[in-house]
Design a protein around this motif. Sequence first.
Motif: not given
Length: 261
Positions: A141-150
């Motif tokens: 993971s690149v951080g404690d948040y959620v993106l639309t895709g990887g």
Amino acid sequence: MRIDVLTLFPEMFEGVFGSSILGKARDKGIASLNTVNFRDFANNKHNTVDDMPYGGGGGMVLKAEPIFGAVEHLLENADRSAEDGLEKRKPRIILMCPQGRTFSQEIAKELSAEDHLIFICGHYEGYDERIREFLVTDELSVGDYVLTGGELPAMVVVDAVVRLLPGTLGNEQSAVTDSFSDGLLEYPHYTRPAEFRGWKVPDALLSGHHAEIEKWRRQQSLERTFQRRPELLKTAELTVKEREWLEKMSMERANPAETRE
């Protein structure tokens, strides 16, 4: 190093893999950067790669079949290359996921020692759990948040890893002195002119005395880390004098009135 990225949107990587440091690394043959559209490995006539989750709930879940199929295709090619002596180890298969280990410079160093990396970029609600259990070797993971895709996280990791490969950077010292490389934040940088709008470059950097310059840089690195990321100092390799200096700084910050008296 060979890097393969499984994605539904390979066009997102075209500019990134062909530009700047990554583009130069690819041109020099330091790293091969490839994308694979795992939709090509769907086992149905509509090429669908997602489905509704068992048990109900919002969102769609990426199916196991196309992901396994794409990775196994890459592994078969890697095995053929191994027969020719081109591959040394089995690849690391990395799932980009908010639940994974938080990516760091240490992990970038670790991955830069590999011969082959495979990244899986998901979309939708999540992955079929069997991908985690029986296919991947790592989750990042690149951080404690959620993106639309990887895709964006994968680009971040690839960039951080490739710049550490020998020959990628014009000056090999650049990677050695980066922030986090020695557990501390990097010291400040200056360039010409020596004075700009009344703001002067520190005398130590103009002295030409290498020992004084290194001493100034180390102290600035410690001070900047203390001010901005003090938690890093807990694991940094410090001398006795440096720890004493930091303890003094901590006391002054905790009791500013007493320090003035």
